[in-house]
Design a protein around this motif. Structure first.
Motif, PDB file in Angstrom:
ATOM      1  N   ASN A 115       0.819  -1.213   0.000  1.00  0.00           N
ATOM      2  CA  ASN A 115       0.000   0.000   0.000  1.00  0.00           C
ATOM      3  C   ASN A 115       0.856   1.268   0.000  1.00  0.00           C
ATOM      4  OD1 ASN A 115      -2.515  -1.352  -0.046  1.00  0.00           O
ATOM      5  ND2 ASN A 115      -2.373  -1.705   2.155  1.00  0.00           N
ATOM      6  N   ASN A 116       1.859   1.259  -0.857  1.00  0.00           N
ATOM      7  CA  ASN A 116       2.751   2.396  -1.112  1.00  0.00           C
ATOM      8  C   ASN A 116       3.774   2.641  -0.001  1.00  0.00           C
ATOM      9  OD1 ASN A 116       0.768   2.626  -3.109  1.00  0.00           O
ATOM     10  ND2 ASN A 116      -0.191   4.402  -2.144  1.00  0.00           N
ATOM     11  N   VAL A 117       3.773   1.835   1.029  1.00  0.00           N
ATOM     12  CA  VAL A 117       4.695   2.025   2.145  1.00  0.00           C
ATOM     13  C   VAL A 117       5.834   1.008   2.043  1.00  0.00           C
ATOM     14  CG1 VAL A 117       4.962   1.965   4.654  1.00  0.00           C
ATOM     15  CG2 VAL A 117       2.845   2.872   3.641  1.00  0.00           C
ATOM     16  N   PRO A 118       7.083   1.452   2.124  1.00  0.00           N
ATOM     17  CA  PRO A 118       8.193   0.483   2.083  1.00  0.00           C
ATOM     18  C   PRO A 118       8.187  -0.394   3.329  1.00  0.00           C
ATOM     19  CG  PRO A 118       9.010   2.685   2.553  1.00  0.00           C
ATOM     20  CD  PRO A 118       7.571   2.838   2.236  1.00  0.00           C
ATOM     21  N   MET A 176       7.388   5.095  -3.822  1.00  0.00           N
ATOM     22  CA  MET A 176       6.098   4.731  -4.410  1.00  0.00           C
ATOM     23  C   MET A 176       5.118   5.833  -4.027  1.00  0.00           C
ATOM     24  SD  MET A 176       4.222   1.074  -4.465  1.00  0.00           S
ATOM     25  CE  MET A 176       2.908   0.788  -5.669  1.00  0.00           C
ATOM     26  N   PRO A 177       5.055   6.899  -4.784  1.00  0.00           N
ATOM     27  CA  PRO A 177       4.227   8.047  -4.423  1.00  0.00           C
ATOM     28  C   PRO A 177       2.729   7.782  -4.495  1.00  0.00           C
ATOM     29  CG  PRO A 177       5.218   8.349  -6.589  1.00  0.00           C
ATOM     30  CD  PRO A 177       5.842   7.119  -6.007  1.00  0.00           C
ATOM     31  N   ASN A 178       2.329   6.792  -5.297  1.00  0.00           N
ATOM     32  CA  ASN A 178       0.924   6.417  -5.357  1.00  0.00           C
ATOM     33  C   ASN A 178       0.807   4.961  -5.774  1.00  0.00           C
ATOM     34  OD1 ASN A 178       0.732   6.296  -8.381  1.00  0.00           O
ATOM     35  ND2 ASN A 178       1.216   8.483  -8.163  1.00  0.00           N
ATOM     36  N   ALA A 179      -0.412   4.455  -5.820  1.00  0.00           N
ATOM     37  CA  ALA A 179      -0.628   3.019  -6.044  1.00  0.00           C
ATOM     38  C   ALA A 179      -0.283   2.570  -7.460  1.00  0.00           C
ATOM     39  CB  ALA A 179      -2.081   2.675  -5.745  1.00  0.00           C
ATOM     40  N   SER A 180      -0.065   3.502  -8.356  1.00  0.00           N
ATOM     41  CA  SER A 180       0.155   3.104  -9.743  1.00  0.00           C
ATOM     42  C   SER A 180       1.544   3.460 -10.263  1.00  0.00           C
ATOM     43  CB  SER A 180      -0.897   3.747 -10.645  1.00  0.00           C
ATOM     44  OG  SER A 180      -0.836   5.150 -10.544  1.00  0.00           O
ATOM     45  N   PHE A 181       2.470   3.818  -9.363  1.00  0.00           N
ATOM     46  CA  PHE A 181       3.768   4.236  -9.848  1.00  0.00           C
ATOM     47  C   PHE A 181       4.846   4.066  -8.788  1.00  0.00           C
ATOM     48  CE2 PHE A 181       6.581   6.256 -12.673  1.00  0.00           C
ATOM     49  CZ  PHE A 181       7.296   7.249 -12.023  1.00  0.00           C
ATOM     50  N   SER A 182       5.975   3.544  -9.226  1.00  0.00           N
ATOM     51  CA  SER A 182       7.132   3.427  -8.338  1.00  0.00           C
ATOM     52  C   SER A 182       8.401   3.709  -9.128  1.00  0.00           C
ATOM     53  CB  SER A 182       7.209   2.023  -7.738  1.00  0.00           C
ATOM     54  OG  SER A 182       8.355   1.868  -6.922  1.00  0.00           O
TER      55      SER A 182
END
Lengths: 111, 113
Positions: free
Chosen positions: B51-54, B69-75
């Motif tokens: 959920n975007n958290v390392p 991972m600033p949002n759910a669709s991009f890292s």
């Protein structure tokens, strides 16, 4: 911790030969077991999986049976083809842990 | 679904330059993983997110490596400064849960000269 041991390659076979790639594991609890395949120049993709003891995963003629008593998940295929040439990875998840991969076994199938 | 998308597919850079690798996971997947593959070391997990958290970055080799991972669709996976020993294929993968099948992208082949 979890670990996976698989036979070292490369394994070289003639087309239509029988394939076995051995995989054994160490894990706590009841892991899920996987075989992934990596074709040249591509990412890994799931080949088959089994989530509980005595389950058999199968796909594209490949099979593997989850053997808890021997902690094994050997990959088999009755008749390999040149197109099966790839690297095969055994893997497991369990105990709240992330996927643990084996080192991979390269398979080369020749005409 | 389009599957996991990675860019660029190939990157050639010179030692000391900054490199940024990008990944778009499968929509709806809560877990994202970054791996590195080399002949010498095989497949190594660098870091994974939930959920975007390392959650676990113990595989990140050095401070030169960072992932976001600033949002759910991009890292992104960034290497700064890059070194020749960073040359490898970098894979991104995503999954629904930690125990589920991981779906891998096609990888980014990085060459650092």
């Amino acid at each position: 911790g979890n670990s996976v041991t698989q036979m070292e390659g490369p394994v070289t076979l003639s087309e239509e030969a029988f394939l076995t790639i051995n995989c054994t594991y160490t894990a706590t609890g009841y892991p899920s077991l996987f075989w992934y395949v990596q074709y040249p120049g591509e990412g890994l993709q799931l080949l088959l999986k089994a989530t509980k003891a005595d389950d058999k995963g199968s796909n594209k003629g490949f099979e593997a049976t989850y053997r808890k008593e021997t902690t094994s998940f050997h990959l088999e295929k009755g008749s390999v083809q040149v197109s099966d040439s790839a690297v095969y990875f055994c893997a497991l998840t369990g105990g709240g842990n992330k996927l643990t991969f084996g080192t991979g076994t390269q398979l080369k199938v020749e005409l | 679904d389009a599957g996991v998308i990675q860019s660029p597919r190939h990157e050639v850079t010179e030692m000391g330059q900054e490199v940024t690798l990008r990944c778009k996971p499968i929509s709806g997947h809560d877990y994202l993983f970054w791996y590195r593959q080399t002949m010498m070391r095989g497949l190594e997990l660098l870091i994974y997110f939930n959920n975007n958290v390392p959650i676990d970055d113990s595989g990140m080799p050095e401070d030169r490596f960072s992932a976001k991972m600033p949002n759910a669709s991009f890292s992104t996976l960034k290497i700064q400064p890059s070194e020749p020993r960073d040359s490898a294929v970098y894979f991104c993968a995503s999954s629904n849960t930690l125990r589920d099948t991981q779906y891998f992208g096609p990888g980014t082949r990085l060459t650092v000269l």
